[in-house]
Enzyme design. Structure first.
Site, PDB file in Angstrom:
ATOM      1  N   LYS A   1       2.209  -3.186   7.532  1.00  0.00           N
ATOM      2  CA  LYS A   1       2.453  -3.371   6.097  1.00  0.00           C
ATOM      3  C   LYS A   1       3.907  -3.003   5.754  1.00  0.00           C
ATOM      4  CE  LYS A   1      -0.129  -4.471   3.279  1.00  0.00           C
ATOM      5  NZ  LYS A   1      -0.605  -5.803   2.782  1.00  0.00           N
TER       6      LYS A   1
ATOM      7  N   TYR B   1      -1.680  -0.237  11.345  1.00  0.00           N
ATOM      8  CA  TYR B   1      -1.867  -0.931  10.056  1.00  0.00           C
ATOM      9  C   TYR B   1      -0.688  -0.663   9.132  1.00  0.00           C
ATOM     10  CZ  TYR B   1      -3.270  -1.433   5.174  1.00  0.00           C
ATOM     11  OH  TYR B   1      -3.289  -1.739   3.828  1.00  0.00           O
TER      12      TYR B   1
ATOM     13  N   THR C   1       0.820  -1.211   0.000  1.00  0.00           N
ATOM     14  CA  THR C   1       0.000   0.000   0.000  1.00  0.00           C
ATOM     15  C   THR C   1       0.853   1.260   0.000  1.00  0.00           C
ATOM     16  OG1 THR C   1      -1.463   1.278   1.447  1.00  0.00           O
ATOM     17  CG2 THR C   1      -0.139  -0.370   2.520  1.00  0.00           C
ATOM     18  N   ASP C   2       0.308   2.343  -0.566  1.00  0.00           N
ATOM     19  CA  ASP C   2       1.003   3.642  -0.508  1.00  0.00           C
ATOM     20  C   ASP C   2       1.011   4.205   0.909  1.00  0.00           C
ATOM     21  OD1 ASP C   2      -1.658   4.451  -0.219  1.00  0.00           O
ATOM     22  OD2 ASP C   2      -1.538   6.068  -1.686  1.00  0.00           O
ATOM     23  N   GLU C   3       0.188   3.606   1.773  1.00  0.00           N
ATOM     24  CA  GLU C   3       0.080   4.084   3.151  1.00  0.00           C
ATOM     25  C   GLU C   3       1.421   3.990   3.884  1.00  0.00           C
ATOM     26  OE1 GLU C   3      -3.750   3.477   4.369  1.00  0.00           O
ATOM     27  OE2 GLU C   3      -3.387   3.945   6.447  1.00  0.00           O
TER      28      GLU C   3
HETATM   29  P1  NAD Z   1      -9.996  -7.032   2.818  1.00  0.00           P
HETATM   30  O1  NAD Z   1      -9.947  -6.684   4.256  1.00  0.00           O
HETATM   31  O2  NAD Z   1     -11.211  -6.734   2.022  1.00  0.00           O
HETATM   32  O3  NAD Z   1      -9.713  -8.590   2.626  1.00  0.00           O
HETATM   33  C1  NAD Z   1      -8.695  -9.270   3.324  1.00  0.00           C
HETATM   34  C2  NAD Z   1      -8.887 -10.766   3.074  1.00  0.00           C
HETATM   35  O4  NAD Z   1      -7.823 -11.462   3.746  1.00  0.00           O
HETATM   36  C3  NAD Z   1     -10.203 -11.307   3.655  1.00  0.00           C
HETATM   37  O5  NAD Z   1     -10.816 -12.171   2.728  1.00  0.00           O
HETATM   38  C4  NAD Z   1      -9.762 -12.065   4.898  1.00  0.00           C
HETATM   39  O6  NAD Z   1     -10.617 -13.138   5.234  1.00  0.00           O
HETATM   40  C5  NAD Z   1      -8.376 -12.542   4.477  1.00  0.00           C
HETATM   41  N1  NAD Z   1      -7.486 -12.814   5.622  1.00  0.00           N
HETATM   42  C6  NAD Z   1      -7.218 -11.985   6.662  1.00  0.00           C
HETATM   43  N2  NAD Z   1      -6.367 -12.577   7.523  1.00  0.00           N
HETATM   44  C7  NAD Z   1      -6.055 -13.790   6.991  1.00  0.00           C
HETATM   45  C8  NAD Z   1      -5.219 -14.860   7.394  1.00  0.00           C
HETATM   46  N3  NAD Z   1      -4.488 -14.792   8.526  1.00  0.00           N
HETATM   47  N4  NAD Z   1      -5.140 -15.956   6.604  1.00  0.00           N
HETATM   48  C9  NAD Z   1      -5.871 -16.036   5.460  1.00  0.00           C
HETATM   49  N5  NAD Z   1      -6.690 -15.067   5.036  1.00  0.00           N
HETATM   50  C10 NAD Z   1      -6.786 -13.950   5.792  1.00  0.00           C
HETATM   51  O7  NAD Z   1      -8.712  -6.343   2.173  1.00  0.00           O
HETATM   52  P2  NAD Z   1      -8.552  -5.582   0.773  1.00  0.00           P
HETATM   53  O8  NAD Z   1      -9.027  -4.191   0.915  1.00  0.00           O
HETATM   54  O9  NAD Z   1      -9.073  -6.454  -0.296  1.00  0.00           O
HETATM   55  O10 NAD Z   1      -6.953  -5.520   0.685  1.00  0.00           O
HETATM   56  C11 NAD Z   1      -6.209  -6.606   0.123  1.00  0.00           C
HETATM   57  C12 NAD Z   1      -4.728  -6.264   0.177  1.00  0.00           C
HETATM   58  O11 NAD Z   1      -4.486  -5.066  -0.559  1.00  0.00           O
HETATM   59  C13 NAD Z   1      -4.196  -6.014   1.585  1.00  0.00           C
HETATM   60  O12 NAD Z   1      -2.908  -6.585   1.672  1.00  0.00           O
HETATM   61  C14 NAD Z   1      -4.134  -4.487   1.700  1.00  0.00           C
HETATM   62  O13 NAD Z   1      -3.119  -4.096   2.586  1.00  0.00           O
HETATM   63  C15 NAD Z   1      -3.800  -4.123   0.265  1.00  0.00           C
HETATM   64  N6  NAD Z   1      -4.258  -2.790  -0.164  1.00  0.00           N
HETATM   65  C16 NAD Z   1      -5.557  -2.409   0.035  1.00  0.00           C
HETATM   66  C17 NAD Z   1      -5.992  -1.158  -0.430  1.00  0.00           C
HETATM   67  C18 NAD Z   1      -7.415  -0.690  -0.237  1.00  0.00           C
HETATM   68  O14 NAD Z   1      -7.703   0.468  -0.541  1.00  0.00           O
HETATM   69  N7  NAD Z   1      -8.336  -1.521   0.237  1.00  0.00           N
HETATM   70  C19 NAD Z   1      -5.077  -0.314  -1.080  1.00  0.00           C
HETATM   71  C20 NAD Z   1      -3.765  -0.743  -1.257  1.00  0.00           C
HETATM   72  C21 NAD Z   1      -3.365  -1.988  -0.800  1.00  0.00           C
HETATM   73  O1  DAU Z   2      -3.930   4.181   0.717  1.00  0.00           O
HETATM   74  C1  DAU Z   2      -4.194   2.796   0.688  1.00  0.00           C
HETATM   75  C2  DAU Z   2      -4.967   2.396   1.912  1.00  0.00           C
HETATM   76  O2  DAU Z   2      -6.284   2.926   1.723  1.00  0.00           O
HETATM   77  C3  DAU Z   2      -5.055   0.892   2.119  1.00  0.00           C
HETATM   78  O3  DAU Z   2      -3.765   0.409   2.419  1.00  0.00           O
HETATM   79  C4  DAU Z   2      -6.006   0.529   3.253  1.00  0.00           C
HETATM   80  O4  DAU Z   2      -6.157  -0.880   3.320  1.00  0.00           O
HETATM   81  C5  DAU Z   2      -7.347   1.157   2.992  1.00  0.00           C
HETATM   82  O5  DAU Z   2      -8.197   0.939   4.097  1.00  0.00           O
HETATM   83  C6  DAU Z   2      -7.192   2.652   2.751  1.00  0.00           C
HETATM   84  O6  DAU Z   2      -6.797   3.348   3.948  1.00  0.00           O
HETATM   85  P1  DAU Z   2      -7.467   4.747   4.368  1.00  0.00           P
HETATM   86  O7  DAU Z   2      -7.324   4.914   5.817  1.00  0.00           O
HETATM   87  O8  DAU Z   2      -7.013   5.848   3.488  1.00  0.00           O
HETATM   88  O9  DAU Z   2      -9.005   4.397   3.950  1.00  0.00           O
HETATM   89  P2  DAU Z   2     -10.402   4.668   4.659  1.00  0.00           P
HETATM   90  O10 DAU Z   2     -11.441   4.272   3.655  1.00  0.00           O
HETATM   91  O11 DAU Z   2     -10.483   4.061   6.000  1.00  0.00           O
HETATM   92  O12 DAU Z   2     -10.417   6.238   4.812  1.00  0.00           O
HETATM   93  C7  DAU Z   2     -10.259   7.075   3.684  1.00  0.00           C
HETATM   94  C8  DAU Z   2     -10.280   8.511   4.184  1.00  0.00           C
HETATM   95  O13 DAU Z   2     -11.606   8.809   4.657  1.00  0.00           O
HETATM   96  C9  DAU Z   2      -9.357   8.761   5.349  1.00  0.00           C
HETATM   97  O14 DAU Z   2      -8.830  10.073   5.249  1.00  0.00           O
HETATM   98  C10 DAU Z   2     -10.274   8.669   6.571  1.00  0.00           C
HETATM   99  C11 DAU Z   2     -11.592   9.198   6.032  1.00  0.00           C
HETATM  100  N1  DAU Z   2     -12.809   8.618   6.671  1.00  0.00           N
HETATM  101  C12 DAU Z   2     -12.922   7.272   6.709  1.00  0.00           C
HETATM  102  C13 DAU Z   2     -14.029   6.693   7.300  1.00  0.00           C
HETATM  103  C14 DAU Z   2     -14.156   5.180   7.362  1.00  0.00           C
HETATM  104  C15 DAU Z   2     -13.802   9.453   7.174  1.00  0.00           C
HETATM  105  O15 DAU Z   2     -13.709  10.696   7.100  1.00  0.00           O
HETATM  106  N2  DAU Z   2     -14.898   8.870   7.757  1.00  0.00           N
HETATM  107  C16 DAU Z   2     -15.038   7.527   7.869  1.00  0.00           C
HETATM  108  O16 DAU Z   2     -16.064   7.073   8.431  1.00  0.00           O
END
Ligand code: NAD
Ligand code: DAU
Length: 336
Positions: A154, A150, A125-127
């Site tokens: 990562k 988190y 992630t860019d985070e």
């Molecule tokens: P998500 O939370 O929707 O899904 C995570 C999945 O992993 C679930 O199906 C869960 O059951 C499974 N899981 C969790 N712990 C596990 C374990 N110990 N063993 C096996 N399975 C397990 O996550 P997502 O949003 O789809 O993100 C997927 C990946 O992409 C993550 O690595 C996250 O860090 C990365 N990522 C997410 C975002 C975003 O915006 N959501 C952005 C950049 C990177």
């Molecule tokens: O940048 C990549 C990351 O993006 C991923 O690695 C993470 O898995 C993913 O959860 C996401 O992280 P963020 O913290 O940026 O996403 P989130 O959707 O939780 O929040 C996005 C922005 O919105 C953040 O600035 C917080 C704000 N927010 C979020 C929620 C849930 C609110 O203002 N209100 C809310 O209720």
């Protein structure tokens, strides 16, 4: 090619499984997922009957299980999505983030090393770059400055993964993507939470002033980027994958209100997230130059498709918003 996809029942992992099965004939997918609150087999209902797909319920931290799957399924490559993925949950309780994101990743890396696995993509992630001051954009050389448990977990897993390239010669690449959105996203993240609350007439909780900036990437674009890294990326390299769509949160929420027809009066300012990163910004120039990848979905169209999907799938939303979700919602928002 035989792929072991971890976390394939989650939001992005399931989009990747659907994409591979639809576009890559001859590729077999084994999906290893422990089905936490975020894992949902409904996301893969269409894939379940596909002859090239198998689901295995299990924990990535179970190294003997991973090794036996690599051997029995003749796995050529791991694409590693499984993680605890939500920042707010890592603030409420961090340990599961280190159990899965660090120790779970370690188990996969050791299994890959022992079995001499041909290829590994670690999805990150860019985070991990933390806040980026305008007008800068993080490239892959930017220092890691994790702000939340988190992102620390990562960043830890990224460093561990890259150390296995240098020390053990693993053929591994890392991807770092920006904020994903699209159908099937669990409604704890900003966009699906705001859409589902708007459709139900519930308050839309904005953290702080709402001027935090995120770069929005449609999940299918992300998955095409991961496929490009899997098939064309180089060992030891990191590839940023961004959406070229930086917006303040408040702007995103206004667009959701406009598109759903929900009233502005639903907007509610709540206490800010502790340690909240102000701005994420990254450049994907390397992936564009070296892999020929770039995002194709524009935000207006992607948001419309996403809202249409949530409107059309109230049953999916209601089931994931059941008991455990309500407990989480009360813990995260009740005290704000
Ligand atoms: P998500 O939370 O929707 O899904 C995570 C999945 O992993 C679930 O199906 C869960 O059951 C499974 N899981 C969790 N712990 C596990 C374990 N110990 N063993 C096996 N399975 C397990 O996550 P997502 O949003 O789809 O993100 C997927 C990946 O992409 C993550 O690595 C996250 O860090 C990365 N990522 C997410 C975002 C975003 O915006 N959501 C952005 C950049 C990177
Ligand atoms: O940048 C990549 C990351 O993006 C991923 O690695 C993470 O898995 C993913 O959860 C996401 O992280 P963020 O913290 O940026 O996403 P989130 O959707 O939780 O929040 C996005 C922005 O919105 C953040 O600035 C917080 C704000 N927010 C979020 C929620 C849930 C609110 O203002 N209100 C809310 O209720």
């Amino acid at each position: 090619m035989n792929l072991l996809v971890t976390g394939g029942a989650g939001f992005i992992g399931s989009a990747f499984v659907r994409l591979v099965l639809a576009t890559q004939p001859g590729v077999r997918v084994v999906n290893l997922d422990s089905l936490t609150y975020a894992g949902n087999l409904e996301n893969l209902a269409a894939a379940a009957e596909h002859p090239g797909y198998r689901f295995v319920r299990g924990d990535i931290a179970d190294q003997p299980l991973v090794e036996s799957l690599i051997a029995s399924e003749k796995v050529d490559a791991i694409v590693h999505f499984a993680a605890e993925s939500h920042v707010d949950r890592s603030i409420l309780s961090s340990k599961p983030f280190f159990d899965t994101n660090v120790l779970g990743t370690l188990s996969l890396l050791d299994a890959a090393r022992k079995t001499k696995l041909a290829r590994f993509v670690h999805v990150s992630t860019d985070e991990v770059y933390g806040d980026i001051d305008p007008p800068h954009e993080a490239d892959e050389q930017f220092p890691l400055r994790a702000s939340s448990p988190y992102s620390a977990s990562k960043a830890g897993s990224d460093l561990l993964a890259l150390s296995y390239v240098r020390t053990f010669g693993l053929n591994l690449s890392v991807t770092r993507a920006s904020n994903n959105y699209g159908p099937f996203q669990f409604p704890e993240k900003l966009i699906p939470l705001m859409i589902s609350n708007a459709l139900e007439g519930r308050p839309l909780p904005i953290y702080g002033d709402g001027l935090q900036v995120r770069d929005w990437l449609f999940a299918d674009d992300h998955c095409r980027g991961i496929w490009a890294v899997l098939t064309k990326g180089a060992a030891g390299e990191v590839y940023n994958i961004g959406g070229n769509c930086s917006l303040p949160n408040i702007e995103v929420v206004h667009r959701i209100l406009a598109a759903t027809g929900a009233p502005e009066s639903l907007l509610t300012t709540v206490a800010d997230r502790p340690g909240h990163d102000r701005r994420y910004a990254l450049t994907s120039a390397k992936a564009e130059r070296e892999l020929g990848w770039s995002p194709v979905m524009n935000f207006e169209e992607g948001l419309r498709l996403t809202i249409d999907w949530y409107r059309a799938n109230p049953g999916w939303v209601q089931r994931v918003k059941s008991g455990a979700y309500r407990d989480y919602y009360a813990r995260n928002y009740g005290a704000r």
